[in-house]
Motif scaffolding. Sequence first.
Motif, PDB file in Angstrom:
ATOM      1  N   THR A 198      15.755  43.678 -46.951  1.00 30.22           N
ATOM      2  CA  THR A 198      14.968  43.862 -48.527  1.00 30.22           C
ATOM      3  C   THR A 198      12.806  43.726 -47.537  1.00 30.22           C
ATOM      4  O   THR A 198      13.768  43.809 -45.858  1.00 30.22           O
ATOM      5  CB  THR A 198      14.875  41.721 -48.632  1.00 30.22           C
ATOM      6  OG1 THR A 198      13.835  42.316 -49.247  1.00 30.22           O
ATOM      7  CG2 THR A 198      15.205  41.714 -47.795  1.00 30.22           C
ATOM      8  N   HIS A 199      12.159  43.513 -47.732  1.00 29.70           N
ATOM      9  CA  HIS A 199      11.022  43.632 -47.812  1.00 29.70           C
ATOM     10  C   HIS A 199      10.616  42.888 -47.761  1.00 29.70           C
ATOM     11  O   HIS A 199       9.679  42.208 -47.279  1.00 29.70           O
ATOM     12  CB  HIS A 199      10.127  44.546 -47.457  1.00 29.70           C
ATOM     13  CG  HIS A 199      10.193  45.367 -49.363  1.00 29.70           C
ATOM     14  ND1 HIS A 199      10.786  45.615 -50.042  1.00 29.70           N
ATOM     15  CD2 HIS A 199       9.360  44.669 -49.867  1.00 29.70           C
ATOM     16  CE1 HIS A 199      10.290  45.569 -51.266  1.00 29.70           C
ATOM     17  NE2 HIS A 199       9.167  45.263 -51.254  1.00 29.70           N
ATOM     18  N   ASP A 200      11.043  41.840 -48.680  1.00 25.30           N
ATOM     19  CA  ASP A 200      10.460  40.401 -49.644  1.00 25.30           C
ATOM     20  C   ASP A 200      11.118  39.327 -48.343  1.00 25.30           C
ATOM     21  O   ASP A 200      11.735  39.083 -48.691  1.00 25.30           O
ATOM     22  CB  ASP A 200      11.311  40.722 -50.764  1.00 25.30           C
ATOM     23  CG  ASP A 200      10.663  39.464 -51.803  1.00 25.30           C
ATOM     24  OD1 ASP A 200       9.883  38.534 -50.815  1.00 25.30           O
ATOM     25  OD2 ASP A 200      10.620  39.329 -52.788  1.00 25.30           O
ATOM     26  N   GLN A 201      10.105  38.847 -48.178  1.00 22.26           N
ATOM     27  CA  GLN A 201      10.809  37.872 -46.920  1.00 22.26           C
ATOM     28  C   GLN A 201      10.960  36.711 -48.202  1.00 22.26           C
ATOM     29  O   GLN A 201      11.386  35.428 -47.209  1.00 22.26           O
ATOM     30  CB  GLN A 201       8.795  37.831 -45.641  1.00 22.26           C
ATOM     31  CG  GLN A 201       7.769  37.400 -46.399  1.00 22.26           C
ATOM     32  CD  GLN A 201       7.643  35.717 -47.200  1.00 22.26           C
ATOM     33  OE1 GLN A 201       7.959  34.869 -47.081  1.00 22.26           O
ATOM     34  NE2 GLN A 201       7.058  35.985 -48.115  1.00 22.26           N
ATOM     35  N   ILE A 202      10.640  36.215 -49.135  1.00 24.15           N
ATOM     36  CA  ILE A 202      11.196  35.341 -49.655  1.00 24.15           C
ATOM     37  C   ILE A 202      12.445  35.420 -49.597  1.00 24.15           C
ATOM     38  O   ILE A 202      13.161  34.321 -49.920  1.00 24.15           O
ATOM     39  CB  ILE A 202      10.204  35.754 -51.639  1.00 24.15           C
ATOM     40  CG1 ILE A 202       9.034  34.986 -50.216  1.00 24.15           C
ATOM     41  CG2 ILE A 202      10.723  33.807 -52.671  1.00 24.15           C
ATOM     42  CD1 ILE A 202       8.259  33.457 -50.722  1.00 24.15           C
ATOM     43  N   GLU A 203      13.022  36.781 -50.464  1.00 24.22           N
ATOM     44  CA  GLU A 203      14.437  36.770 -50.711  1.00 24.22           C
ATOM     45  C   GLU A 203      14.790  36.795 -49.257  1.00 24.22           C
ATOM     46  O   GLU A 203      16.010  35.806 -49.061  1.00 24.22           O
ATOM     47  CB  GLU A 203      14.865  38.426 -50.748  1.00 24.22           C
ATOM     48  CG  GLU A 203      14.266  38.339 -52.149  1.00 24.22           C
ATOM     49  CD  GLU A 203      14.552  39.670 -52.631  1.00 24.22           C
ATOM     50  OE1 GLU A 203      15.454  40.236 -51.741  1.00 24.22           O
ATOM     51  OE2 GLU A 203      14.211  40.622 -53.798  1.00 24.22           O
ATOM     52  N   ALA A 204      14.203  37.109 -48.346  1.00 21.18           N
ATOM     53  CA  ALA A 204      14.444  37.162 -47.064  1.00 21.18           C
ATOM     54  C   ALA A 204      15.180  35.238 -46.265  1.00 21.18           C
ATOM     55  O   ALA A 204      15.971  35.128 -46.237  1.00 21.18           O
ATOM     56  CB  ALA A 204      14.000  37.285 -45.501  1.00 21.18           C
ATOM     57  N   MET A 205      14.113  34.590 -46.758  1.00 23.55           N
ATOM     58  CA  MET A 205      14.627  33.082 -46.138  1.00 23.55           C
ATOM     59  C   MET A 205      15.288  32.590 -47.311  1.00 23.55           C
ATOM     60  O   MET A 205      16.332  31.481 -46.665  1.00 23.55           O
ATOM     61  CB  MET A 205      12.865  32.363 -46.459  1.00 23.55           C
ATOM     62  CG  MET A 205      12.204  32.786 -45.421  1.00 23.55           C
ATOM     63  SD  MET A 205      12.061  32.495 -44.485  1.00 23.55           S
ATOM     64  CE  MET A 205      11.939  30.548 -44.172  1.00 23.55           C
ATOM     65  N   THR A 206      14.873  32.578 -48.440  1.00 23.88           N
ATOM     66  CA  THR A 206      16.184  32.000 -49.319  1.00 23.88           C
ATOM     67  C   THR A 206      17.458  32.308 -49.717  1.00 23.88           C
ATOM     68  O   THR A 206      18.700  31.774 -49.879  1.00 23.88           O
ATOM     69  CB  THR A 206      15.924  32.210 -51.037  1.00 23.88           C
ATOM     70  OG1 THR A 206      16.007  33.474 -51.339  1.00 23.88           O
ATOM     71  CG2 THR A 206      14.203  31.703 -51.077  1.00 23.88           C
ATOM     72  N   LEU A 207      17.873  33.679 -49.083  1.00 19.51           N
ATOM     73  CA  LEU A 207      19.183  34.144 -48.883  1.00 19.51           C
ATOM     74  C   LEU A 207      19.701  33.782 -48.240  1.00 19.51           C
ATOM     75  O   LEU A 207      21.233  33.553 -48.098  1.00 19.51           O
ATOM     76  CB  LEU A 207      19.761  36.314 -50.396  1.00 19.51           C
ATOM     77  CG  LEU A 207      19.173  35.589 -50.777  1.00 19.51           C
ATOM     78  CD1 LEU A 207      18.857  37.159 -51.270  1.00 19.51           C
ATOM     79  CD2 LEU A 207      20.111  35.136 -51.858  1.00 19.51           C
TER      80      LEU A 207
END
Length: 369
Positions: A191-200
Amino acid sequence: MGFLDIRNVTKSYGSVEVLHRVDISAEEGEFLVLVGPSGCGKSTLLNMIAGLEAISSGDIAINGRVVNGVHPSKRNIAMVFQSYALYPNMTVGQNITFGLEMHGVPKPERDKALAQVAKLLQIDHLLDRKPAQLSGGQRQRVAMGRALVRNPDVFLFDEPLSNLDAKLRVDMRTEIKKLHQRLGRTIVYVTHDQIEAMTLSTRIAVMNKGYVQQFGTPKEIYDTPSNLFVASFMGSPSMNLIPAKVAVENGAPHVVVMDAEGQARLLRLSQPALSAWSGREIVLGVRPEAITDPEGADRKSLNVQPLKNRVTVTEPAGSDTFVTTTLGGKDIIARMRADASVSPGEVFDFAVNMDKAVAFDPVTENRIA
């Protein structure tokens, strides 16, 4: 050794090296996220794990077996693409079981696997529909079902939520996390989405320009970024990066920063080792939530420093109020409670949690403390 081992892997196109000596290891059942801006090499690395791109040097091993040169169909992996890649002329059920049929799995086994996966993803009522009759979220579930039905060693997700609207992205993110908790399988997620990275994730590899900038848990990445790129890329709003100078006062290291009026302010640092940097420039990194009003400051912190400074902008955001002020000649953002009483133009008593501050070398851009 981990369940998935990426050892000193490079990728070149002709004389141009686009991935540089990547070393990542994931244990069985981990949720590994590859995150970074467009063009950083994360999808190329995922395709190398899948066998869709050749490795220029190094090794990739899955479950103890080196898979360099092994055909994608022989790697026991399943991939979920950004575009869903569903067959428009097939029903949902046929899309999900097509891979099993191609591998010669008997129909009773296919039907049993389909029923289990459809129930797990809550799409059993959609099995007779065609992809054109489905919403974006339903298509994404079908694409996931096609991967799940194969019972692979590793699931590979290539930006699977990027085509969805904001609310559906949040909903599907939760579903993917629930799915991982139920299955306990190894997932590699781009992902390029750091929120996705942090939460998943259970662990994150932050990538930029073909290099892994930092590899660690979400907490490690967020609290102790290894360099200025990671500090600025991870977090929303991102970490405040403030030009400052170290000074030793009463035997303890402090930073000198210029406030909104151009006056020098002194804040005590929590890292004694920074005394060695006395008289030298640093970049002070402070997350927005570490700058707040005195009532909202962390009661457990041993080093909350007061700072009077002028407010330039306030942004109510429901559960929070974001407040902009100026330090070191740069706009910085403080994150306060929704009911914090702050107004643009006033001189406000900020509280800065220096236990949460980190310091970077402005020359190398690496974290020094």
